[in-house]
Design a protein around this motif. Sequence first.
Motif, mmCIF file in Angstrom:
data_model
loop_
_atom_site.group_PDB
_atom_site.id
_atom_site.type_symbol
_atom_site.label_atom_id
_atom_site.label_comp_id
_atom_site.label_asym_id
_atom_site.label_seq_id
_atom_site.Cartn_x
_atom_site.Cartn_y
_atom_site.Cartn_z
ATOM 1 N N TYR A 185 29.416 68.975 45.540
ATOM 2 C CA TYR A 185 30.702 68.727 46.206
ATOM 3 C C TYR A 185 31.875 68.941 45.246
ATOM 4 C CZ TYR A 185 28.703 67.015 50.573
ATOM 5 O OH TYR A 185 28.049 66.932 51.785
ATOM 6 N N ARG A 186 31.714 68.574 43.993
ATOM 7 C CA ARG A 186 32.802 68.797 43.039
ATOM 8 C C ARG A 186 33.049 70.292 42.843
ATOM 9 N NH1 ARG A 186 33.310 66.496 37.730
ATOM 10 N NH2 ARG A 186 35.520 66.556 38.250
ATOM 11 N N TYR A 187 31.984 71.081 42.833
ATOM 12 C CA TYR A 187 32.172 72.525 42.776
ATOM 13 C C TYR A 187 32.941 73.011 44.001
ATOM 14 C CZ TYR A 187 31.394 77.422 43.517
ATOM 15 O OH TYR A 187 31.612 78.748 43.790
ATOM 16 N N LEU A 188 32.506 72.598 45.178
ATOM 17 C CA LEU A 188 33.165 73.024 46.410
ATOM 18 C C LEU A 188 34.648 72.665 46.415
ATOM 19 C CD1 LEU A 188 30.582 72.199 49.232
ATOM 20 C CD2 LEU A 188 31.799 74.375 48.942
ATOM 21 N N LEU A 189 34.964 71.453 45.998
ATOM 22 C CA LEU A 189 36.326 70.937 46.126
ATOM 23 C C LEU A 189 37.249 71.355 44.984
ATOM 24 C CD1 LEU A 189 35.272 67.396 47.303
ATOM 25 C CD2 LEU A 189 36.508 69.059 48.697
ATOM 26 N N ASP A 190 36.697 71.556 43.791
ATOM 27 C CA ASP A 190 37.537 71.752 42.615
ATOM 28 C C ASP A 190 37.472 73.144 42.000
ATOM 29 O OD1 ASP A 190 38.184 69.054 42.874
ATOM 30 O OD2 ASP A 190 36.608 68.419 41.486
ATOM 31 N N THR A 191 36.390 73.884 42.253
ATOM 32 C CA THR A 191 36.171 75.129 41.526
ATOM 33 C C THR A 191 35.910 76.327 42.419
ATOM 34 O OG1 THR A 191 35.184 73.810 39.753
ATOM 35 C CG2 THR A 191 34.840 76.183 39.641
#
Length: 321
Positions: A185-191
């Motif tokens: 999810y951090r990849y999806l949202l931030d990167t």
Amino acid sequence: MRFRRVVAAALLGATLAGCQGPAPVTVWSAPSLAPSPSDPPAASSPSPSPSPSPSPSPSAVAVPAGVLAGIAVFDRRTGTFVVAQHTSTRFRSASLVKLLIALDYLWNRGPGYAVPAADRPRLDIMLRSSDDNAASYFWALDGRDQIVTRMVGRLALKDTTPPSAAGRTGWGITGLSAADVVRVYRYLLDTAPAPVREYVMGNLHQSTPCGTDRYNETFGIPSAFRRPWAAKQGWHGFGDIPANPCVAGSPVAAPPPGPVTAAAGILDGAVLHTTGTVGDGDRAIVVVLTQHPTGTPFSRAVGELTRLVRSLPVPGAVPAG
């Protein structure tokens, strides 16, 4: 997230590829919670956001007796974990692997990341309604285990393993942890490139009340919090046909009376997972992976999981009425 059998005849001797099936759940444990500063970068670009260590004193959350749970609540505003329990314990993914299937499909389609008209309905229903047939189609199309292996390298996942690591073939046997789901999810949202983020998260924000297998998927995040939220759910081990088939807007029926058969150990049981984001701007990432004793009715597992999610301190969340 589902339960019906969708694999080809050649795989009938193997564990069901979908989120349901009679095969026992395999759970592994790994020691790490998050990558250390010395961890190598992702194998290909764009790279994921770095995963921080948990906050100094994450809240402790009570888990129902007999339930194994991996729980992570990550506050994107402060960059800290509010809750972090058993976050490196590896669970059977069930339909959560559909996030990896979708990301792998989109990975090399830049710069526009357009989804061909022939594939878009399948991707949409796989993400919104957790359709198993769609997942099986893309799983076979893009290399099965290689999908998981590629995404492990790209996102620097620490606890995720392909089905072959457990001697199986179906996509639902992928192993993953709460910490790795947070990384996704951090990849999806931030990167992730904006078109990828908007497409995948847009579908998760439109999660349907019923899965295409007629299992109710409003448990956990959708029942515990008011919108805005996004959800990707997972379930396995509750039977091919739901005891109370889902009709949009209908609640999950109360569990039947009587005891539940005790699990022989952590290698047995049914899994029920709720993951996604909660709050304005997708402020909090919430991941709750659970395994329940063999024989637990779906409605009972739903009740236990949803009560657990409601007890979580989630920044920016508004509890459902």
